[in-house]
Design a protein around this motif. Structure first.
Motif, short mmCIF file in Angstrom:
data_model
loop_
_atom_site.label_atom_id
_atom_site.label_comp_id
_atom_site.label_asym_id
_atom_site.label_seq_id
_atom_site.Cartn_x
_atom_site.Cartn_y
_atom_site.Cartn_z
N LEU A 117 54.10 43.36 35.90
CA LEU A 117 53.74 44.22 34.77
C LEU A 117 52.23 44.45 34.70
CD1 LEU A 117 56.11 42.88 31.96
CD2 LEU A 117 56.25 45.08 33.14
N LEU A 118 51.47 43.40 34.92
CA LEU A 118 50.01 43.56 34.92
C LEU A 118 49.55 44.43 36.09
CD1 LEU A 118 48.70 40.00 33.94
CD2 LEU A 118 48.96 42.01 32.49
N SER A 119 50.14 44.24 37.24
CA SER A 119 49.77 45.05 38.40
C SER A 119 50.04 46.52 38.16
CB SER A 119 50.53 44.58 39.65
OG SER A 119 50.13 43.28 40.02
N ALA A 120 51.16 46.82 37.48
CA ALA A 120 51.51 48.21 37.22
C ALA A 120 50.67 48.82 36.10
CB ALA A 120 52.99 48.31 36.85
N SER A 121 50.10 47.98 35.23
CA SER A 121 49.38 48.47 34.05
C SER A 121 47.89 48.67 34.29
CB SER A 121 49.57 47.50 32.87
OG SER A 121 50.93 47.38 32.52
N TYR A 122 47.33 48.00 35.30
CA TYR A 122 45.88 48.03 35.49
C TYR A 122 45.53 48.27 36.95
CZ TYR A 122 46.04 45.97 30.85
OH TYR A 122 46.30 45.75 29.53
N GLN A 123 44.36 48.86 37.16
CA GLN A 123 43.85 49.12 38.50
C GLN A 123 42.38 48.70 38.57
OE1 GLN A 123 45.87 50.23 40.92
NE2 GLN A 123 47.57 50.39 39.45
N GLY A 124 41.89 48.49 39.79
CA GLY A 124 40.47 48.25 40.00
C GLY A 124 39.93 47.07 39.24
N ARG A 125 38.76 47.26 38.62
CA ARG A 125 38.10 46.19 37.89
C ARG A 125 38.93 45.71 36.71
NH1 ARG A 125 33.11 44.06 37.61
NH2 ARG A 125 32.33 45.54 39.15
N ASP A 126 39.62 46.65 36.03
CA ASP A 126 40.46 46.25 34.89
C ASP A 126 41.55 45.27 35.34
OD1 ASP A 126 39.02 47.77 33.15
OD2 ASP A 126 40.47 49.41 33.03
N ARG A 127 42.07 45.47 36.54
CA ARG A 127 43.10 44.56 37.03
C ARG A 127 42.53 43.15 37.22
NH1 ARG A 127 46.66 46.13 42.22
NH2 ARG A 127 47.52 47.60 40.71
N GLY A 128 41.32 43.06 37.78
CA GLY A 128 40.69 41.76 37.94
C GLY A 128 40.45 41.08 36.60
N VAL A 129 39.99 41.85 35.60
CA VAL A 129 39.78 41.29 34.26
C VAL A 129 41.10 40.82 33.66
CG1 VAL A 129 39.09 41.85 31.90
CG2 VAL A 129 37.71 42.66 33.82
N ALA A 130 42.15 41.64 33.81
CA ALA A 130 43.45 41.29 33.23
C ALA A 130 43.98 39.99 33.82
CB ALA A 130 44.45 42.43 33.47
N PHE A 131 43.90 39.85 35.15
CA PHE A 131 44.41 38.62 35.75
C PHE A 131 43.53 37.42 35.43
CE2 PHE A 131 47.19 41.39 38.10
CZ PHE A 131 48.32 40.61 38.27
N GLY A 132 42.24 37.66 35.22
CA GLY A 132 41.37 36.57 34.81
C GLY A 132 41.74 36.05 33.43
N VAL A 133 41.99 36.98 32.48
CA VAL A 133 42.39 36.59 31.13
C VAL A 133 43.75 35.90 31.16
CG1 VAL A 133 43.03 37.47 28.85
CG2 VAL A 133 41.02 38.38 30.03
N TRP A 134 44.68 36.47 31.94
CA TRP A 134 46.02 35.88 32.05
C TRP A 134 45.95 34.45 32.60
CZ3 TRP A 134 48.93 34.75 36.61
CH2 TRP A 134 50.29 34.51 36.39
N GLY A 135 45.13 34.23 33.60
CA GLY A 135 44.98 32.89 34.15
C GLY A 135 44.38 31.93 33.13
N ALA A 136 43.39 32.42 32.34
CA ALA A 136 42.79 31.57 31.32
C ALA A 136 43.80 31.20 30.24
CB ALA A 136 41.59 32.28 30.69
N PRO A 498 40.38 31.61 46.65
CA PRO A 498 40.16 32.96 46.22
C PRO A 498 38.94 33.08 45.33
CG PRO A 498 41.93 31.97 44.96
CD PRO A 498 41.56 30.99 46.02
N ALA A 499 38.31 34.24 45.39
CA ALA A 499 37.21 34.52 44.48
C ALA A 499 37.76 34.67 43.07
CB ALA A 499 36.50 35.81 44.90
N PRO A 500 36.97 34.36 42.03
CA PRO A 500 37.49 34.34 40.68
C PRO A 500 37.95 35.68 40.16
CG PRO A 500 35.13 33.87 40.73
CD PRO A 500 35.61 33.87 42.13
N ALA A 501 37.43 36.78 40.67
CA ALA A 501 37.84 38.08 40.16
C ALA A 501 38.70 38.81 41.18
CB ALA A 501 36.62 38.93 39.82
N GLY A 502 39.52 38.07 41.92
CA GLY A 502 40.31 38.65 43.00
C GLY A 502 41.45 39.51 42.51
N GLU A 503 42.12 40.13 43.47
CA GLU A 503 43.29 40.94 43.18
C GLU A 503 44.46 40.03 42.83
OE1 GLU A 503 43.50 44.49 43.12
OE2 GLU A 503 41.42 43.98 42.89
#
Length: 512
Positions: A117-136, A498-503
């Motif tokens: 769902l996150l992959s389908a909702s966000y692209q580029g930098r927003d996707r990295g931010v979304a997965f960072g927040v989700w991981g936190a 992985p880098a912290p802001a990865g895909e």
């Protein structure tokens, strides 16, 4: 801010899903007293949820790809909410255990769709931010579970650890309906129902066999029959996956030594680091007289250390081979458990565990950030989604099997520590009944001795699991991975943190 509503919907689900893994831990003594259930019943309250998650994760992902991820996520939320309501209203241990399993069904649907769902909702930098927040949020949920469970149990009663899910599920459903768009895989095939059934029977029979071994002995007819059933079911699963036209699991993935190493790590990280916490909580509340909140706070050092280290691991450890971070993390987990075993003596209380809990938390924080990236990097890109699902399954199965194995060890240690006391005394202690026994004059000495013995043996086995897992990872990931085409970890020893802001492929799938 509207663009972050899909992230909000997914994070609410992830928070509930993971909190319910740990929130029950500190409520177990109150559940046992209220429902008059024994040690095996308490184990099943914890185990059945993880088992349902493990058994249905891959199947839920396949179903979501076929009929729609948003639809399956919403269905998971509704099932989770309904099961939580019935768990809170349960009048006996049978109903509670049954609907904890239903909770796991809903949780599997939520876990299997979150990343998609996150992959389908966000692209580029927003996707990295979304997965960072989700991981936190995942990390915060693991840390918050014991505290939230303690607060609710102490001030409102243990049933509220389930009732609290109802408003959160309602909010998640509303936000999902409003902001999350549907997505599916047009190439998705049908469900592997025979594979799902065989795996579920095998995992359930193996867990039940381990629990019965603690009660009836390893050589009893019932225990051996359950082990035989588990072996037959897993053999059937392998045959189904090899011959089926739509296998749930591509067994060729296990030709990669690096992939095998990561699966071992996922299984043993959960089993070695988290499965003994329910027995520590029973000791702290029933023998040491701590409140649910106090017991929850006593367990927090591990979660906080894991959260703090994982948050910085991507930057500080970026570029190190994954065999060092994953293998080294498991070795630290094992060392932390052994440190707890060495420092705990009869008459000690929770401070004796803190150094070991902190060391274990550091190990968890070092290893988990690179687990998912290494699993996906060890297989062809087309199998990355399946690899992540298998890792999630291994981690949940590790929790379920760890609780069962360590429960048998804990009970045997109680019996050893009691000396000449009757076996029923060990059963009472394991079920949270130390408070009643302590009313007997002179009981404090043998109760303390029994818990020290039981917990020490539990920590030793946990430590051994961590050390064996760490060594296996270091050895297996030194060898090139067969078929790991194109991934970051095409060679087992070359996979990197992985880098912290990865895909998304570089994000942990599901922290414990």
């Amino acid at each position: 801010m509207r663009k972050w509503l899909p992230l909000t919907a997914v994070c609410i689900g992830a928070f509930m899903l993971l909190v319910d893994v740990t929130i029950v831990t500190v409520a177990l003594p109150d559940m046992a007293a209220d429902m008059h259930t024994g040690f095996a019943g308490l184990q099943w309250v914890m185990d059945i949820y993880a088992l349902a998650l493990a058994a249905l994760l891959l199947g839920s992902g396949s179903l979501a790809d076929r009929i729609g991820r948003r639809r399956v996520y919403l269905g998971g939320l509704v099932i989770f909410a309904a099961a939580s309501l019935v768990c809170g209203l349960a009048g006996g241990p049978g109903a509670l255990i049954a609907f904890r399993a239903v909770q796991g069904v809903g949780g599997a649907a939520m876990a299997a769709t979150s990343m998609a769902l996150l992959s389908a909702s966000y692209q580029g930098r927003d996707r990295g931010v979304a997965f960072g927040v989700w991981g936190a949020v995942n990390g915060a949920a693991a840390a918050a579970g014991p505290i939230v469970g303690g607060l609710l149990t102490e001030h409102f009663g243990w049933r509220w650890i389930f009732f609290i899910n109802l408003p959160l599920c309602a909010l998640a459903v509303l936000v999902t309906l409003k902001a999350v768009t549907e997505s599916r895989d047009p190439r998705a095939q049908g469900l592997d129902l025979p594979g799902m059934a065989a795996f579920t029977v095998g995992a359930g029979a193996l867990t039940y066999a381990l629990i019965r071994a603690g009660e009836d002995g390893w050589g009893s007819a019932s225990t051996l029959a359950l082990f035989a059933l588990a072996a037959a079911a897993f053999a059937a699963f392998v045959l189904v996956e090899l011959r089926g036209s739509r296998p749930m699991l591509d067994l060729s993935l296990f030709r990669s030594p690096a992939f095998v190493a990561v699966m071992i790590a996922g299984l043993l990280t959960s089993g070695a680091a988290f499965s003994y916490l329910m027995y520590v909580s029973l000791w702290l509340q029933s023998a040491e007289g701590m409140s649910p909140v106090g017991a929850g706070l006593a367990l927090v050092p591990m979660s906080l250390a894991a959260f703090a280290v994982a948050a910085g691991a991507g930057r500080l450890l970026h570029g190190l081979p994954a065999r060092l971070t994953i293998g080294g993390g498991l070795l630290l987990i094992g060392a932390g458990a052994l440190l707890q075993a060495g420092m705990l003596d009869a008459g000690d209380s929770w401070p004796a565990l803190v150094p070991g809990l902190l060391l274990t938390g550091v190990g968890v924080g070092v290893s988990i950030p690179s687990l998912a990236a290494s699993a996906m990097g060890a297989v062809p890109p087309a199998r990355a989604g399946m690899a992540g699902g298998v890792l999630n399954t291994a981690r949940q199965l590790g929790t379920a099997l760890g609780i069962a194995v360590l429960g048998a060890v804990f009970h045997a240690g109680l019996v050893d520590g009691l000396g000449g006391q009757p076996a029923a005394t060990a059963d009472a202690l394991a079920a949270g009944g130390a408070g009643r026994l302590l009313a007997v004059p002179g009981a404090r000495a043998w109760v303390d001795a029994a818990f020290a013995s039981g917990l020490r043996e539990t920590f030793v086995v946990s430590g051994a699991l961590g050390l064996v897992g760490g060594l296996a990872v270091v050895l297996l990931m030194r060898r090139p991975a067969a078929g790991g085409a194109g991934g970051a970890g095409g060679a087992g020893g070359a996979a990197r943190v992985p880098a912290p802001a990865g895909e998304p492929a570089a994000r942990p799938q599901q922290p414990a």
